[in-house]
Enzyme design. Sequence first.
Site, PDB file in Angstrom:
ATOM      1  N   ASP A 298      18.306  -4.649   5.443  1.00  0.00           N
ATOM      2  CA  ASP A 298      18.599  -5.035   4.059  1.00  0.00           C
ATOM      3  C   ASP A 298      17.678  -4.372   3.049  1.00  0.00           C
ATOM      4  O   ASP A 298      18.069  -4.168   1.896  1.00  0.00           O
ATOM      5  CB  ASP A 298      18.465  -6.557   3.894  1.00  0.00           C
ATOM      6  CG  ASP A 298      19.402  -7.330   4.800  1.00  0.00           C
ATOM      7  OD1 ASP A 298      20.539  -6.866   4.996  1.00  0.00           O
ATOM      8  OD2 ASP A 298      18.992  -8.388   5.323  1.00  0.00           O
TER       9      ASP A 298
ATOM     10  N   GLU B  45       6.723  -6.477  -4.977  1.00  0.00           N
ATOM     11  CA  GLU B  45       7.786  -5.475  -5.145  1.00  0.00           C
ATOM     12  C   GLU B  45       9.105  -5.978  -4.554  1.00  0.00           C
ATOM     13  O   GLU B  45      10.181  -5.734  -5.110  1.00  0.00           O
ATOM     14  CB  GLU B  45       7.369  -4.147  -4.504  1.00  0.00           C
ATOM     15  CG  GLU B  45       6.061  -3.565  -5.028  1.00  0.00           C
ATOM     16  CD  GLU B  45       6.012  -3.430  -6.540  1.00  0.00           C
ATOM     17  OE1 GLU B  45       7.075  -3.322  -7.183  1.00  0.00           O
ATOM     18  OE2 GLU B  45       4.891  -3.448  -7.098  1.00  0.00           O
TER      19      GLU B  45
ATOM     20  N   HIS C  13      10.752  -8.042  -7.110  1.00  0.00           N
ATOM     21  CA  HIS C  13      11.525  -7.271  -8.090  1.00  0.00           C
ATOM     22  C   HIS C  13      12.890  -6.889  -7.521  1.00  0.00           C
ATOM     23  O   HIS C  13      13.900  -6.937  -8.230  1.00  0.00           O
ATOM     24  CB  HIS C  13      10.764  -6.015  -8.498  1.00  0.00           C
ATOM     25  CG  HIS C  13       9.635  -6.262  -9.450  1.00  0.00           C
ATOM     26  ND1 HIS C  13       9.757  -7.082 -10.553  1.00  0.00           N
ATOM     27  CD2 HIS C  13       8.353  -5.791  -9.468  1.00  0.00           C
ATOM     28  CE1 HIS C  13       8.605  -7.105 -11.209  1.00  0.00           C
ATOM     29  NE2 HIS C  13       7.738  -6.342 -10.569  1.00  0.00           N
TER      30      HIS C  13
ATOM     31  N   HIS D   2       8.194 -10.171 -14.187  1.00  0.00           N
ATOM     32  CA  HIS D   2       6.751 -10.393 -14.222  1.00  0.00           C
ATOM     33  C   HIS D   2       6.461 -11.727 -14.904  1.00  0.00           C
ATOM     34  O   HIS D   2       7.195 -12.150 -15.800  1.00  0.00           O
ATOM     35  CB  HIS D   2       6.051  -9.273 -14.993  1.00  0.00           C
ATOM     36  CG  HIS D   2       5.844  -8.034 -14.191  1.00  0.00           C
ATOM     37  ND1 HIS D   2       5.784  -6.781 -14.740  1.00  0.00           N
ATOM     38  CD2 HIS D   2       5.689  -7.850 -12.853  1.00  0.00           C
ATOM     39  CE1 HIS D   2       5.597  -5.885 -13.805  1.00  0.00           C
ATOM     40  NE2 HIS D   2       5.535  -6.508 -12.642  1.00  0.00           N
TER      41      HIS D   2
ATOM     42  N   CYS E 148      23.921  -9.544   1.086  1.00  0.00           N
ATOM     43  CA  CYS E 148      23.542  -9.106   2.432  1.00  0.00           C
ATOM     44  C   CYS E 148      22.574 -10.077   3.095  1.00  0.00           C
ATOM     45  O   CYS E 148      22.248  -9.916   4.275  1.00  0.00           O
ATOM     46  CB  CYS E 148      22.917  -7.712   2.387  1.00  0.00           C
ATOM     47  SG  CYS E 148      21.332  -7.626   1.495  1.00  0.00           S
TER      48      CYS E 148
ATOM     49  N   ASN F   2      23.999 -12.650   6.100  1.00  0.00           N
ATOM     50  CA  ASN F   2      24.390 -12.207   7.438  1.00  0.00           C
ATOM     51  C   ASN F   2      23.187 -12.380   8.358  1.00  0.00           C
ATOM     52  O   ASN F   2      22.555 -11.434   8.799  1.00  0.00           O
ATOM     53  CB  ASN F   2      24.856 -10.747   7.427  1.00  0.00           C
ATOM     54  CG  ASN F   2      23.776  -9.789   6.957  1.00  0.00           C
ATOM     55  OD1 ASN F   2      22.932 -10.157   6.154  1.00  0.00           O
ATOM     56  ND2 ASN F   2      23.800  -8.572   7.452  1.00  0.00           N
TER      57      ASN F   2
ATOM     58  N   GLU G 290      17.157 -22.569  14.907  1.00  0.00           N
ATOM     59  CA  GLU G 290      17.255 -21.770  16.119  1.00  0.00           C
ATOM     60  C   GLU G 290      18.180 -22.462  17.118  1.00  0.00           C
ATOM     61  O   GLU G 290      18.761 -23.508  16.823  1.00  0.00           O
ATOM     62  CB  GLU G 290      15.846 -21.571  16.703  1.00  0.00           C
ATOM     63  CG  GLU G 290      14.911 -20.839  15.736  1.00  0.00           C
ATOM     64  CD  GLU G 290      13.433 -21.122  15.993  1.00  0.00           C
ATOM     65  OE1 GLU G 290      12.650 -20.177  15.936  1.00  0.00           O
ATOM     66  OE2 GLU G 290      13.081 -22.289  16.246  1.00  0.00           O
TER      67      GLU G 290
ATOM     68  N   GLU H 186      19.252 -26.458  17.542  1.00  0.00           N
ATOM     69  CA  GLU H 186      18.939 -27.226  16.342  1.00  0.00           C
ATOM     70  C   GLU H 186      20.149 -27.279  15.407  1.00  0.00           C
ATOM     71  O   GLU H 186      20.912 -26.320  15.308  1.00  0.00           O
ATOM     72  CB  GLU H 186      17.756 -26.595  15.593  1.00  0.00           C
ATOM     73  CG  GLU H 186      16.464 -26.570  16.383  1.00  0.00           C
ATOM     74  CD  GLU H 186      15.337 -25.871  15.636  1.00  0.00           C
ATOM     75  OE1 GLU H 186      14.175 -26.035  16.051  1.00  0.00           O
ATOM     76  OE2 GLU H 186      15.621 -25.154  14.651  1.00  0.00           O
TER      77      GLU H 186
END
EC number: 3.4.24.-
Length: 484
Positions: A281, A331, A334, A340, A387, A390, A409, A412
């Site tokens: 991704d 980053e 962003h 910011h 994305c 998925n 997991e 669960e």
Amino acid sequence: MIQVLLVTICLAVFPYQGSSIILESGNIDDYEVVYPRKVTALPKGAVQQKYEDTMQYEFKVNEEPVVLHLEKNKGLFSKDYSETHYSPDGREITTYPPVEDHCYYHGRIQNDADSTASISACNGLKGHFKLQGETYFIEPLKLPDSEAHAVFKYENVEKEDEAPKMCGVTETNWESDEPIKKLSQIMIPPEQQRYIELVIVADHRMYTKYDGDKTEISSKIYETANNLNEIYRHLKIHVVLIGLEMWSSGELSKVTLSADETLDSFGEWRERDLLQRKRHDNAQLLTGMIFNEKIEGRAYKESMCDPKRSVGIVRDHRTRPHLVANRMAHELGHNLGFHHDGDSCTCGANSCIMSATVSNEPSSRFSDCSLFQYSSDIIHNPFTSRCLYNEPSKTDIVSPSVCGNYYMEVGEDCDCGPPANCQNPCCDAATCRLTPGSQCADGLCCDQCRFMKKGTICRIARGDDLDDYCNGISAGCPRNPFHA
């Protein structure tokens, strides 16, 4: 059922504090010397793992006893995790190293609800923990035939350069006419868990800086990813390391003094090369380049899931992986669409993840402005999150499941974290099962513990595509079968 191992380690404080010493983290002005003593309580006949699933450390900080609970970060690697480097003639070499029994942990301090910890137990104990609002570091002293460790605050680390550093993203400061709630009042809605499948690339300058030591480079990146994962888990975003690249034979995209040019070229390489052979991704470039204008990192804004623009670049700091993780988290923020922080934004610490000026002080917190933007805007943006649903198969996240680690997991129904932190009324935190009468605990088609009605829009179309609709029998948002 998994047999949980209880490991108690007593850290005996050396009778004096050091005045100055050079550690991997740099020159430390003041520190405490401690000796980890490991006591293992194993059931009769049990086989001890190299790195236990669960550990508990007992020690003193400033003469006050603390209990540190650690749990292996089972969601750190994907099942198809791979590493790629290049031969001197440029030939691609890809391996699939075993990562099931790794040595990277998250944790908390007993009776301190605001505490966190991110620890590597690979060669001694190395990492940081937050206790009563203050961050402490622990690191082996590496003395001959000694198990001595140093515990110190970041303020006692001698700084290379006190001048302020900058993020290269501009014109993105927080602005809102709406009043911001207190941090304690901002709730991340119990929506479907999001997953960022991440590739981290070490450029040739970084490779050369580490003298081509692939083991050291990979260890630094594992530690960075463990810290990054710990930062984002509070947003219900699970950052999974799916691949690592080392540009061992030379740069594969332009790396220059210009952060903008470096980012553009890396994005083009990702779209042209990396995406063609490795599903993921987002990709982040760790570089040894020192950019112009004291820029520490750069990323495209609101670009997650875009083939070219879902990338960021971050300057590597060899001795401070926690700072690299903070800057990569910034980053990556962003890429998701975070602004910011403005002057009025706060996170209860001296530095927040989305501060425009990059602080030398580590932080694992998003500000009230970031949390408000995430809960009211980013979490509902179909373009930057399409994305992220998925999810890797439950069997794609290595190691057995553990209830209370925030990751759903095998076996669960849900996982909302430890009972003390769980805020989801649909999930029983003690068992990771749905509460009586609940059909679901999260998901785009789950509302107040019940499946939403068939035909309810759960994901808005982009461009000429089609909307996705709930089917009335599951919490997930199924893909419209008539998509182009």
